[in-house]
Design a protein around this motif. Sequence first.
Motif, PDB file in Angstrom:
ATOM      1  N   ARG A 102      55.111  20.096   7.894  1.00  0.00           N
ATOM      2  CA  ARG A 102      55.503  20.122   6.687  1.00  0.00           C
ATOM      3  C   ARG A 102      54.754  19.992   5.560  1.00  0.00           C
ATOM      4  O   ARG A 102      55.127  20.083   4.525  1.00  0.00           O
ATOM      5  N   THR A 103      53.688  19.235   5.774  1.00  0.00           N
ATOM      6  CA  THR A 103      52.831  18.982   4.757  1.00  0.00           C
ATOM      7  C   THR A 103      52.458  20.223   4.059  1.00  0.00           C
ATOM      8  O   THR A 103      52.303  20.179   2.983  1.00  0.00           O
ATOM      9  N   SER A 132      55.130  20.985   1.236  1.00  0.00           N
ATOM     10  CA  SER A 132      54.867  20.236   0.245  1.00  0.00           C
ATOM     11  C   SER A 132      53.610  20.480  -0.582  1.00  0.00           C
ATOM     12  O   SER A 132      53.748  20.566  -1.858  1.00  0.00           O
ATOM     13  N   GLN A 165      54.390  23.689  -2.479  1.00  0.00           N
ATOM     14  CA  GLN A 165      55.346  23.714  -3.594  1.00  0.00           C
ATOM     15  C   GLN A 165      54.665  22.869  -4.711  1.00  0.00           C
ATOM     16  O   GLN A 165      54.977  23.166  -5.931  1.00  0.00           O
ATOM     17  N   ALA A 224      62.848  24.276  -1.785  1.00  0.00           N
ATOM     18  CA  ALA A 224      62.947  23.002  -1.813  1.00  0.00           C
ATOM     19  C   ALA A 224      63.781  22.495  -0.781  1.00  0.00           C
ATOM     20  O   ALA A 224      63.844  21.063  -0.412  1.00  0.00           O
ATOM     21  N   ASP A 265      65.552  21.230   2.973  1.00  0.00           N
ATOM     22  CA  ASP A 265      64.820  20.591   3.973  1.00  0.00           C
ATOM     23  C   ASP A 265      64.525  21.569   5.208  1.00  0.00           C
ATOM     24  O   ASP A 265      65.400  22.396   5.670  1.00  0.00           O
ATOM     25  N   ASP A 316      55.148  13.249   0.511  1.00  0.00           N
ATOM     26  CA  ASP A 316      54.589  14.139  -0.205  1.00  0.00           C
ATOM     27  C   ASP A 316      53.559  13.828  -1.118  1.00  0.00           C
ATOM     28  O   ASP A 316      52.351  14.534  -1.008  1.00  0.00           O
TER      29      ASP A 316
END
Length: 660
Positions: free
Chosen positions: A181-182, A185, A188, A197, A199, A450
């Motif tokens: 998930r890095t 982020s 984004q 945005a 989860d 993040d």
Amino acid sequence: MTEPDGGAPVRRSTAQPFFGDAPIVAPPSATEQRRLRRRARRKRILLWTSIVGIVALVAAIGAVSSLIVRSLADDEQPAAPAEEPPAAPEAEKIVFPEDAPAASAGTQPCIPLTVLSSFENAEMVANLAAGYNAEPRSINGSCVVVTPMREKSGVAADALVAGFPDTAPEQRPSVWLPDARTWLSLAQAKGAAAVPASDPTSVGTSSIVLAMPTPLAETIGWDWEPPTWDEVFDAAGDATLWADAGHAEWGAFKLGKTSPLVATSGEAAMFASFGAAHGALDALTAQSIADPAVAEEVRRHELATSHYMATPEHFLWHARQAEQSGSAADFLSAVIVDEKSVWDYNRGITSRDGVTRTTVEPPAEKLTPIYPADGFFVADNPAVVLTGEWVDAGESAAGADFVRFAGTRQGQEIVRDSGYRDLNGDLDAGVKAVANLTAEPAGALPFPADDVVAAVNDSFPEVRKRAQVLFLVDVSGSMDEPISASETKLSAAKDAIAMALDHFTAGDRVGLAAFGQAADGALVPGEVSPVADIAGTRENFLGALGGLQSVGDTPLYQAVDTFAAQQAQSWSADRITAVVVLSDGRNDTPNAPTIGAEQMLANLGHLHHGTPVLVFTLAYGADADVATLQSISSATGAHYYDATDPTKLRAVLGDLVTSF
């Protein structure tokens, strides 16, 4: 002056008297602490080597061996660790729902659903797509066809920021499934409006481990007593570790890492490095990343990196090539990769480019996955339905249904069969056995917050190992061939190199040379911008690049031999020393014979063992001598890159420079 067991001298304060027999002891400095750790590690390695030798000797004697081994184990091994807590009862685990396909497929035309994966999890995503497509689906009355596509995570994040300008709308992804998930982020944070945005939904996990050829892990006992990350980085900086352990033939400790700018395992390596420097992997903050003392320690860690690569497959392909000609230890001592990559390697699957997979006999020297004692990061493979203007309502609904499928019993079985842990952390038994994975390893850590991810990403250009790179460009007559209405091979190469130059920062030494053969047999023009700190020579480099013109024939062997030797003269262990060769043809020197291919390769091999110059080769255009360029890169432990489609040169060269 006496020394306690750790070997540090007792330092008496000049400002305080003794009280009884106890001196006031000043705490050791950071430098002394590292020295003590290296001394303690060396003692353990030598002790372990002695134990292994004794065990082997008494095993030959006969039945007495079992008693001696037991005695040694009792005397030398640490106390057994406390029993791990029992696994969570089955009732506490996720009960995966059954898939719910449609009674019959919806009408055509089907909704086209493109799912973008990383290189690392591409096989899993392709298998999930096949499983989903195998059953009838009906979304808003239409059938669905899922098509997987892959891209390196960092490249995919940047493409999302830009909105995929080079991809037709109908081919743009509707679902993104990177391996951590890095990347969501980071995309984004850079302004990728198409990344929601909300989860994300994880579809499975893979731990990031330290993988070592088994003989090496056994020699220093890391297969039995996992090291901390601090010990890993200290070992990687110890030039005599293998010699002290009785294996001088393994050379220096060679630690492989992917680039954190494009690969999740590279990110995890940087988090581990900063965590070790900070003192705790699970307590990283953006403030600790900015601490100058922490950053300096990370720079020291990075000096042990042989060079960076774009994907784990790149490293493991080279390791397998080295094993087939001798030992994997000739190329690497350890590499930071995901568990799934260990499974692939141990069953004989490698890939030169991360796309084309080759299956051969399993290696004799399998990899041992090591879960460092102070923790390791876990890639969570999140799936998100994108919200870009190219994603219509049908594609959005189909994307949500595909993500739902990944969490069903059928989807999670595919996840396990593909070499991943399911959402309960369970492994396929065959995967676990082949990869020698630990069922429930202690110390699993989620990726940092993040702001920490962004801070580490931003810091990498400053803490990475500096580079000394010479771009060596073929400027023979064939480089004047057009590849479009407005570009020739040479003009496009100039543009691509100028763009790649942006990767380098102050402290990197970069130069430019070119090669053609003049009518009198001379290699021309030769060096046109000397290798020097790019901070002060960027304009000179770009000016020399712009002035390159085609000339004569192609003295490929002579150019590689000449400039690799030149780079070797200024080789330094604290830099990645390399030559980047871009050539569109074969060695062709009718005006004057030059060095032959065999002698060139022999010379490169000789340099590799003393002053290792990495010669990265890039085949440019359909007429490039691919086989020779591959042999050149292989002889130096570097990688070959394919731009035989010349329109892909920018992307390929951009990929190549992530090695620095």
